[in-house]
Design a protein around this motif. Structure first.
Motif, short mmCIF file in Angstrom:
data_model
loop_
_atom_site.label_atom_id
_atom_site.label_comp_id
_atom_site.label_asym_id
_atom_site.label_seq_id
_atom_site.Cartn_x
_atom_site.Cartn_y
_atom_site.Cartn_z
N VAL A 1 2.71 -11.45 14.39
CA VAL A 1 2.15 -12.42 13.20
C VAL A 1 3.38 -12.83 12.02
CG1 VAL A 1 0.74 -12.22 11.17
CG2 VAL A 1 0.10 -11.62 13.37
N ASP A 2 4.25 -11.64 11.62
CA ASP A 2 5.46 -12.07 10.86
C ASP A 2 6.19 -13.19 11.26
OD1 ASP A 2 4.47 -10.04 8.90
OD2 ASP A 2 6.04 -8.35 9.46
N GLU A 3 6.49 -13.13 12.68
CA GLU A 3 7.35 -14.01 13.13
C GLU A 3 6.89 -15.38 13.02
OE1 GLU A 3 10.32 -13.82 13.93
OE2 GLU A 3 10.62 -15.79 15.47
N ALA A 4 5.39 -15.31 13.11
CA ALA A 4 4.83 -16.80 13.11
C ALA A 4 4.81 -17.27 11.85
CB ALA A 4 3.24 -16.42 13.45
N LYS A 5 4.55 -16.15 10.62
CA LYS A 5 4.69 -16.76 9.34
C LYS A 5 6.10 -17.05 9.09
CE LYS A 5 3.76 -14.79 4.61
NZ LYS A 5 4.10 -16.41 4.29
N ARG A 6 7.10 -16.44 9.59
CA ARG A 6 8.34 -16.75 9.24
C ARG A 6 8.78 -18.07 9.57
NH1 ARG A 6 12.74 -17.54 10.87
NH2 ARG A 6 12.60 -17.12 13.31
N LYS A 7 8.21 -18.62 10.84
CA LYS A 7 8.60 -20.09 11.46
C LYS A 7 7.79 -20.91 10.43
CE LYS A 7 9.91 -19.25 16.14
NZ LYS A 7 9.49 -19.06 17.59
N GLU A 8 6.53 -20.45 10.18
CA GLU A 8 5.86 -21.32 9.34
C GLU A 8 6.47 -21.70 7.95
OE1 GLU A 8 2.84 -22.67 9.75
OE2 GLU A 8 2.20 -23.38 7.83
N ASP A 9 6.86 -20.75 7.47
CA ASP A 9 7.87 -20.77 6.37
C ASP A 9 8.87 -21.55 6.18
OD1 ASP A 9 5.80 -19.11 4.93
OD2 ASP A 9 7.16 -17.39 4.88
N GLU A 10 9.60 -21.50 7.27
CA GLU A 10 10.79 -22.03 7.51
C GLU A 10 10.44 -23.71 7.75
OE1 GLU A 10 13.48 -22.03 11.45
OE2 GLU A 10 13.47 -20.10 10.15
N ALA A 11 9.25 -24.03 8.57
CA ALA A 11 8.81 -25.24 8.76
C ALA A 11 8.54 -26.07 7.20
CB ALA A 11 7.77 -25.48 9.68
N ILE A 12 7.78 -25.23 6.44
CA ILE A 12 7.49 -25.75 5.14
C ILE A 12 8.72 -26.06 4.35
CG2 ILE A 12 6.43 -25.17 3.00
CD1 ILE A 12 4.25 -23.75 4.46
N LEU A 13 9.54 -25.09 4.34
CA LEU A 13 11.00 -25.41 3.60
C LEU A 13 11.61 -26.58 4.01
CD1 LEU A 13 13.14 -24.59 1.76
CD2 LEU A 13 14.02 -23.21 3.60
N GLU A 14 11.65 -26.96 5.48
CA GLU A 14 12.06 -28.03 6.00
C GLU A 14 11.66 -29.32 5.36
OE1 GLU A 14 14.82 -28.40 8.28
OE2 GLU A 14 15.14 -26.10 8.07
N LEU A 15 10.11 -29.32 5.59
CA LEU A 15 9.43 -30.45 4.80
C LEU A 15 9.79 -30.51 3.50
CD1 LEU A 15 7.44 -31.38 7.05
CD2 LEU A 15 5.60 -30.27 5.77
N TYR A 16 9.81 -29.65 2.76
CA TYR A 16 10.29 -29.74 1.42
C TYR A 16 11.61 -30.52 0.99
CZ TYR A 16 6.52 -27.10 -0.45
OH TYR A 16 4.99 -26.62 -0.93
#
Lengths: 83, 83, 83, 83
Positions: free
Chosen positions: A61-76
């Motif tokens: 779950v943490d890994e999924a969250k990390r990827k999610e956060d990273e993706a959002i950062l990319e988006l920003y």
DNA sequence: TCAGATAAAATCGCGC
DNA sequence: GCGCGATTTTATCTGA
């Protein structure tokens, strides 16, 4: 006769797909069995298998969250024209 | 301090188990993805993925039956003192 | 107050579902216990419970194979436009 | 000939056990399917099946606890010569 | 949404 | 009687 030839080719092709998939599924099953073995080994070493499962699940779950956060950062960054 | 040392060892051991499992699960996921690719490839070649899935499932049942028959034969032979 | 009424209705409905399920699970458990009794009876009659379990399992697989074969035949016929 | 007769009897007996068990397992499966249907019905009525499962599981634990408490009480009473 | 596959949990019977 | 392994059952997840 051309029909027969055509069907043979199709048949061989289909057979190839089926066999490739079966081979891969077999490999997958081997790994699944190996994972079971590792849990058994951990258990025999005194660890609680269920607890290890929980840890692995949490980290998944943490890994999924990390990827999610990273993706959002990319988006920003992209939105800000900073990529 | 010995406790700390002891726990470190346990911690390292636990970490090793967790990481081994994560590696294996990752390998397994790669294969699962590859299988998906093969189905996609078969589909793009004009085969019906559903039919291929059915065939693979059928052969899986056949294999299960073969193993089950073998197992019960063993059991019969053992019961008859013929092993 | 209408909210309370609404929730009561929902609550009654939910309760009804829960109770239906509990009744069915209870029935299921009774049957499972009966099955255990039959195995015990067979054992006390001199049969090997393990062998009976194997036979039952084997026949279950046979049945699964029969159904699977039937299903794939349907699929073939459909694919050939013969349904 | 007596052997043949003996084995026939055994065979019939075994067959009877197998068939009784199969019938019961079939009944059990029917109930299991019915339970699934009820969950589906609840879902189509707007309830969350997962939540109902949780409720049923909780009540199962409560019931087990109630029986446990009751058994302990019996034990106490018996120890006090009050049964 | 639905079935089918997989993972996880629970249960059971056997051995010691 | 109890853990242990094996089977069964439940729950989650994925893909059509």
């Amino acid at each position: 006769m051309s029909d027969i030839g055509h069907n043979s080719v199709n048949g061989d092709h289909l057979r190839a797909f089926v066999e490739r998939i079966e081979k891969m599924e077999s490999d997958k099953r081997v790994i699944a069995d190996d994972i079971k073995d590792v849990y058994a080994e951990a258990k025999s070493t005194g660890f609680d298998a269920k607890m290890i499962r929980k840890i692995v699940a949490m980290r998944r779950v943490d890994e999924a969250k990390r990827k999610e956060d990273e993706a959002i950062l990319e988006l920003y960054l992209a939105a800000l024209g900073m990529e």
